[in-house]
Design a protein around this motif. Structure first.
Motif, PDB file in Angstrom:
ATOM      1  N   GLU A 116      13.596 -10.935   2.473  1.00 44.09           N
ATOM      2  CA  GLU A 116      12.598  -9.972   2.972  1.00 44.09           C
ATOM      3  C   GLU A 116      13.117  -9.252   4.206  1.00 44.09           C
ATOM      4  OE1 GLU A 116       8.596 -11.545   4.141  1.00 44.09           O
ATOM      5  OE2 GLU A 116       8.905 -10.269   5.893  1.00 44.09           O
ATOM      6  N   ALA A 117      13.640 -10.023   5.160  1.00 46.92           N
ATOM      7  CA  ALA A 117      14.122  -9.441   6.410  1.00 46.92           C
ATOM      8  C   ALA A 117      15.304  -8.496   6.179  1.00 46.92           C
ATOM      9  CB  ALA A 117      14.515 -10.551   7.385  1.00 46.92           C
ATOM     10  N   ARG A 118      16.190  -8.892   5.271  1.00 39.34           N
ATOM     11  CA  ARG A 118      17.359  -8.045   5.014  1.00 39.34           C
ATOM     12  C   ARG A 118      16.975  -6.736   4.327  1.00 39.34           C
ATOM     13  NH1 ARG A 118      22.389 -10.621   5.563  1.00 39.34           N
ATOM     14  NH2 ARG A 118      22.206 -12.852   6.019  1.00 39.34           N
ATOM     15  N   MET A 119      16.005  -6.821   3.428  1.00 39.49           N
ATOM     16  CA  MET A 119      15.516  -5.596   2.786  1.00 39.49           C
ATOM     17  C   MET A 119      14.910  -4.669   3.821  1.00 39.49           C
ATOM     18  SD  MET A 119      13.524  -6.142  -0.782  1.00 39.49           S
ATOM     19  CE  MET A 119      12.415  -7.340  -0.073  1.00 39.49           C
ATOM     20  N   ALA A 120      14.023  -5.225   4.643  1.00 38.65           N
ATOM     21  CA  ALA A 120      13.339  -4.405   5.641  1.00 38.65           C
ATOM     22  C   ALA A 120      14.369  -3.705   6.523  1.00 38.65           C
ATOM     23  CB  ALA A 120      12.403  -5.268   6.479  1.00 38.65           C
ATOM     24  N   GLU A 121      15.351  -4.463   6.955  1.00 37.61           N
ATOM     25  CA  GLU A 121      16.422  -3.924   7.787  1.00 37.61           C
ATOM     26  C   GLU A 121      17.161  -2.803   7.066  1.00 37.61           C
ATOM     27  OE1 GLU A 121      17.105  -4.766  10.830  1.00 37.61           O
ATOM     28  OE2 GLU A 121      18.960  -3.593  11.063  1.00 37.61           O
ATOM     29  N   ALA A 122      17.596  -3.087   5.843  1.00 34.24           N
ATOM     30  CA  ALA A 122      18.372  -2.106   5.067  1.00 34.24           C
ATOM     31  C   ALA A 122      17.576  -0.823   4.838  1.00 34.24           C
ATOM     32  CB  ALA A 122      18.813  -2.712   3.740  1.00 34.24           C
ATOM     33  N   LEU A 123      16.255  -0.953   4.752  1.00 31.15           N
ATOM     34  CA  LEU A 123      15.416   0.215   4.461  1.00 31.15           C
ATOM     35  C   LEU A 123      14.941   0.909   5.730  1.00 31.15           C
ATOM     36  CD1 LEU A 123      13.262  -1.452   1.656  1.00 31.15           C
ATOM     37  CD2 LEU A 123      14.986   0.338   1.310  1.00 31.15           C
ATOM     38  N   GLY A 124      15.286   0.352   6.884  1.00 32.53           N
ATOM     39  CA  GLY A 124      14.843   0.943   8.146  1.00 32.53           C
ATOM     40  C   GLY A 124      13.389   0.644   8.447  1.00 32.53           C
ATOM     41  N   HIS A 125      12.947  -0.549   8.064  1.00 30.73           N
ATOM     42  CA  HIS A 125      11.578  -0.995   8.372  1.00 30.73           C
ATOM     43  C   HIS A 125      10.519   0.034   7.989  1.00 30.73           C
ATOM     44  CE1 HIS A 125      13.313  -4.444  10.398  1.00 30.73           C
ATOM     45  NE2 HIS A 125      14.181  -3.610  10.934  1.00 30.73           N
ATOM     46  N   PRO A 126      10.413   0.302   6.704  1.00 31.25           N
ATOM     47  CA  PRO A 126       9.455   1.312   6.223  1.00 31.25           C
ATOM     48  C   PRO A 126       8.018   0.836   6.438  1.00 31.25           C
ATOM     49  CG  PRO A 126      10.315   0.060   4.376  1.00 31.25           C
ATOM     50  CD  PRO A 126      11.080  -0.397   5.593  1.00 31.25           C
ATOM     51  N   THR A 127       7.114   1.791   6.574  1.00 40.57           N
ATOM     52  CA  THR A 127       5.699   1.434   6.755  1.00 40.57           C
ATOM     53  C   THR A 127       4.883   1.643   5.481  1.00 40.57           C
ATOM     54  OG1 THR A 127       5.173   3.658   7.538  1.00 40.57           O
ATOM     55  CG2 THR A 127       5.780   2.024   9.192  1.00 40.57           C
ATOM     56  N   ARG A 128       5.441   2.408   4.539  1.00 40.97           N
ATOM     57  CA  ARG A 128       4.742   2.615   3.267  1.00 40.97           C
ATOM     58  C   ARG A 128       5.707   2.451   2.105  1.00 40.97           C
ATOM     59  NH1 ARG A 128      -0.338   5.276   3.572  1.00 40.97           N
ATOM     60  NH2 ARG A 128      -0.881   5.800   5.723  1.00 40.97           N
ATOM     61  N   ASP A 129       5.162   2.044   0.945  1.00 41.45           N
ATOM     62  CA  ASP A 129       6.003   1.886  -0.238  1.00 41.45           C
ATOM     63  C   ASP A 129       6.064   3.202  -1.014  1.00 41.45           C
ATOM     64  OD1 ASP A 129       3.847   2.177  -1.979  1.00 41.45           O
ATOM     65  OD2 ASP A 129       3.702   0.054  -2.445  1.00 41.45           O
ATOM     66  N   PRO A 130       6.735   3.242  -2.164  1.00 40.69           N
ATOM     67  CA  PRO A 130       6.927   4.514  -2.864  1.00 40.69           C
ATOM     68  C   PRO A 130       5.609   5.148  -3.321  1.00 40.69           C
ATOM     69  CG  PRO A 130       8.447   2.871  -3.709  1.00 40.69           C
ATOM     70  CD  PRO A 130       7.484   2.158  -2.826  1.00 40.69           C
ATOM     71  N   HIS A 131       4.565   4.371  -3.404  1.00 46.05           N
ATOM     72  CA  HIS A 131       3.273   4.914  -3.815  1.00 46.05           C
ATOM     73  C   HIS A 131       2.417   5.278  -2.610  1.00 46.05           C
ATOM     74  CE1 HIS A 131       4.763   1.828  -6.668  1.00 46.05           C
ATOM     75  NE2 HIS A 131       4.743   2.869  -7.458  1.00 46.05           N
ATOM     76  N   GLY A 132       2.987   5.146  -1.432  1.00 40.80           N
ATOM     77  CA  GLY A 132       2.270   5.467  -0.215  1.00 40.80           C
ATOM     78  C   GLY A 132       1.437   4.309   0.315  1.00 40.80           C
ATOM     79  N   GLU A 133       1.517   3.166  -0.342  1.00 41.20           N
ATOM     80  CA  GLU A 133       0.717   2.021   0.104  1.00 41.20           C
ATOM     81  C   GLU A 133       1.319   1.412   1.365  1.00 41.20           C
ATOM     82  OE1 GLU A 133      -1.113   0.232  -3.944  1.00 41.20           O
ATOM     83  OE2 GLU A 133       1.064   0.392  -3.894  1.00 41.20           O
ATOM     84  N   LEU A 134       0.444   0.992   2.268  1.00 40.04           N
ATOM     85  CA  LEU A 134       0.906   0.464   3.546  1.00 40.04           C
ATOM     86  C   LEU A 134       1.559  -0.901   3.375  1.00 40.04           C
ATOM     87  CD1 LEU A 134      -2.135   1.633   5.649  1.00 40.04           C
ATOM     88  CD2 LEU A 134       0.263   2.190   6.168  1.00 40.04           C
ATOM     89  N   ILE A 135       2.657  -1.101   4.055  1.00 41.12           N
ATOM     90  CA  ILE A 135       3.370  -2.381   3.997  1.00 41.12           C
ATOM     91  C   ILE A 135       2.932  -3.231   5.184  1.00 41.12           C
ATOM     92  CG2 ILE A 135       5.629  -3.470   4.076  1.00 41.12           C
ATOM     93  CD1 ILE A 135       6.780  -0.864   2.873  1.00 41.12           C
ATOM     94  N   PRO A 136       2.410  -4.421   4.939  1.00 44.00           N
ATOM     95  CA  PRO A 136       2.056  -5.296   6.061  1.00 44.00           C
ATOM     96  C   PRO A 136       3.266  -5.515   6.962  1.00 44.00           C
ATOM     97  CG  PRO A 136       1.225  -6.201   3.994  1.00 44.00           C
ATOM     98  CD  PRO A 136       2.101  -5.036   3.633  1.00 44.00           C
ATOM     99  N   THR A 137       3.021  -5.654   8.254  1.00 46.59           N
ATOM    100  CA  THR A 137       4.131  -5.834   9.193  1.00 46.59           C
ATOM    101  C   THR A 137       4.751  -7.216   9.046  1.00 46.59           C
ATOM    102  OG1 THR A 137       2.617  -6.671  10.853  1.00 46.59           O
ATOM    103  CG2 THR A 137       3.039  -4.305  10.861  1.00 46.59           C
ATOM    104  N   ALA A 138       5.907  -7.401   9.686  1.00 47.43           N
ATOM    105  CA  ALA A 138       6.625  -8.678   9.585  1.00 47.43           C
ATOM    106  C   ALA A 138       5.779  -9.831  10.112  1.00 47.43           C
ATOM    107  CB  ALA A 138       7.947  -8.594  10.336  1.00 47.43           C
ATOM    108  N   ASP A 139       4.907  -9.569  11.080  1.00 49.49           N
ATOM    109  CA  ASP A 139       4.038 -10.639  11.577  1.00 49.49           C
ATOM    110  C   ASP A 139       2.710 -10.698  10.809  1.00 49.49           C
ATOM    111  OD1 ASP A 139       3.024  -8.312  12.583  1.00 49.49           O
ATOM    112  OD2 ASP A 139       2.492  -9.170  14.528  1.00 49.49           O
ATOM    113  N   LEU A 140       2.696 -10.062   9.655  1.00 49.90           N
ATOM    114  CA  LEU A 140       1.584 -10.171   8.720  1.00 49.90           C
ATOM    115  C   LEU A 140       0.264  -9.603   9.224  1.00 49.90           C
ATOM    116  CD1 LEU A 140       2.496 -13.643   7.238  1.00 49.90           C
ATOM    117  CD2 LEU A 140       3.149 -11.363   6.459  1.00 49.90           C
ATOM    118  N   THR A 141       0.334  -8.391   9.675  1.00 55.09           N
ATOM    119  CA  THR A 141      -0.863  -7.618   9.979  1.00 55.09           C
ATOM    120  C   THR A 141      -0.885  -6.430   9.043  1.00 55.09           C
ATOM    121  OG1 THR A 141      -0.341  -8.105  12.274  1.00 55.09           O
ATOM    122  CG2 THR A 141      -2.189  -6.602  11.863  1.00 55.09           C
TER     123      THR A 141
END
Ligand SMILES: [Mn+2]
Ligand SMILES: [Mn+2]
Ligand SMILES: [Mn+2]
Ligand SMILES: [Mn+2]
Lengths: 223, 223
Positions: A116-141
Motif C-alpha cells: 500500500e505504502a509503495r503504491m501511494a508513493e509511486a503514485l504521488g499520494h493521490p487523493t482520488r481514484d480514477p472514478h473520482g472517489e476519495l481515497i482515505p488517508t494513510a492514517d485512515l480518515t
DNA sequence: AAATAAATTTAGTCTCACCTAAATTTATTT
DNA sequence: AAATAAATTTAGGTGAGACTAAATTTATTT
C-alpha cells in the motif's frame, strides 16, 4: 489473539461503511444484495461481529448494522487499498477505468501495508481514484465529500463532475464515450419532470446529450 | 462444472511441482513441511485431488504424489504468476529481492490472466525473476535449466551464478551483501572435504569468502 | 528375521462461511 | 384494527480444509 479480520469480514465492513454513508444503518437485505449472500447468512455474520470483546459492528435485531470506531478503521483500510489499487492499475498497468473494479476487489484483501505504502508513493499520494472517489488517508480518515447527484440539478445549473460509481463497467464505458468524467464541466439545458431526464451540455463535446436517472443517479457533481 | 482450483489446491500443486523437480514423487511429509500443514491433512487432500474425473494429481498410498498434465499446467500457472510478480515488485515498486517472496505468495492466487499479461508486457517479457529463477512461458512451458548447486563445484572450477533460492530473506540479504547474485562470475579457490566449505572469489569483490553448505546448496551456477 | 523407528493413513472433530425452509417481527394497506 | 406484505431471524444443514490421536504400513537396525 484478537479475532482475525478475514476477507469475508472485510467485505462486510466495507459494504456496511458504504451503506452507512447514505442512510443510517445498513439493513440485512441491502447487505445481502451487495454481498450476494442470503439474508439469513448476513444475520448470522452480523450477530457474530457484534458479539466479540471489542466488536467491529453494532447490531440490534431488526435494526441493521453500524460500524464501531474499530470497524470503521478496518473498513477504511480496505477502501484505501481498493482505491489505491484502482489508481495503480490505471496509471501503471494501463487498465481502462471500467476494468479495474473487479481486479481491485480481489487484490484489496491481499496486499500488505508495505505494498500500500509503495503504491501511494509511486503514485504521488493521490487523493482520488480514477472514478473520482476519495481515497482515505494513510492514517485512515475519509476526506469530506461535498458532491451531490447529477440527478439533483435543474435547468441552467452549472457543475463540475467530481466522481462516478465504479461498479458497472458498461456504465463506465458509456460515460467515457460521452465525456462525462471527473473534473469536466457541464451545464443543464433541460430537466424533464416526468422521467427525470436531464439534457446537458458537456464541456468539449459538440452536441447536447440526454441522460436518464439510471445515469444521473450514478454521477456526482460539485455545483 | 469442473472442480474449482482453490488457493489451497494451487499451493499443493505448486509444491508438488517443486518437489517433483528434485526426486520423483512428492512425499506426504515433505509436502506437509512445505505447506505448514499436518501430514494427515495432506493425505486427505491428495486423496481428493487424485479422485476426480480428470484428476490434477496421481497418488498411490504410501508413494507420494505426482502431477498429471492438467495438474502441471495449473502449477506452472501459479509459478508464472509468482515469478512475474516478484519481478514486477522489484522493478516497478522498488522492493528489494528479500522482500518479494512473501508478497508474491499471496498475490499469485488472486491476480487475473489480464494482470499477468499486463505485467509481462510492462516488464518486457522477462525470462527470469529477481532470484534468477526461470519464469514459465505464457503457454505454460518451463524452460530447461542446466544449473547445478554451487556445492558441487571443486577447487579451481569457474562458474556463473544463475539463480538462488528465494524463500529465506536472511540468506538473500547475505548473498546480496557478499555480491553472490545472478550473472556474477566466481572462481573456487578451495574446497574443504570435511565440512564442505568452499572458498570462492567473487567477480568485483576484493577479498575471498568462505561459504558453508547451508549457503552453497542454495546457490545454483552454470559451469 | 525380529525389533524398532519413521512415515503414512484412518477415524473422528472442529471452525468458517455459506445455504434453505420455516418462524417471527415490523411495516404497509385496506 | 385487521389483514397482508416485506424484512428479518431462527433452526438445522453442508462442504472445504484444517486438526489430533490412534492404527497401520514401510523402512532401517540390530
Ligand atoms: Mn471500485
Ligand atoms: Mn473507484
Ligand atoms: Mn518466490
Ligand atoms: Mn523467485
Amino acid at each position: 489473539m484478537s479475532e482475525a479480520i478475514t476477507q469475508s469480514i472485510q467485505d462486510y465492513l466495507k459494504h456496511i461503511y458504504e451503506l452507512n454513508e447514505y442512510g443510517g444503518s445498513a439493513s440485512t437485505n441491502d447487505l445481502a444484495a451487495r454481498l450476494n449472500i442470503a439474508p439469513a447468512s448476513v444475520t448470522g455474520m452480523l450477530q457474530k461481529l457484534a458479539s466479540t470483546k471489542s466488536p467491529l459492528v453494532i447490531y440490534k435485531k431488526h435494526q441493521g448494522a453500524t460500524l464501531t470506531k474499530n470497524g470503521e478503521k478496518a473498513a477504511l483500510e480496505v477502501i484505501r487499498h481498493h482505491r489505491l489499487l484502482e489508481t495503480f492499475l490505471v496509471n501503471t498497468l494501463g487498465y481502462s477505468w471500467d476494468e479495474v473494479h473487479h481486479e481491485a476487489d480481489k487484490l484489496e484483501h491481499v496486499i500488505s501495508e508495505d505494498f500500500e505504502a509503495r503504491m501511494a508513493e509511486a503514485l504521488g499520494h493521490p487523493t482520488r481514484d480514477p472514478h473520482g472517489e476519495l481515497i482515505p488517508t494513510a492514517d485512515l480518515t475519509m476526506p469530506a465529500d461535498e458532491s451531490c447527484p447529477l440527478a439533483s440539478l435543474r435547468t441552467d445549473e452549472t457543475a463540475t463532475v467530481r466522481r462516478v460509481s465504479d461498479d458497472d463497467p458498461a456504465l463506465l464505458r458509456h460515460l467515457r464515450e460521452i465525456g462525462v468524467v471527473p473534473e469536466v464541466k457541464i451545464v443543464v439545458k433541460n430537466y424533464s419532470a416526468f422521467d427525470g431526464n436531464l439534457t446537458i451540455k458537456v464541456e468539449g463535446q459538440k452536441a447536447n446529450i440526454v441522460l436518464g436517472t439510471a445515469v444521473t443517479s450514478q454521477v456526482f457533481v460539485d455545483k
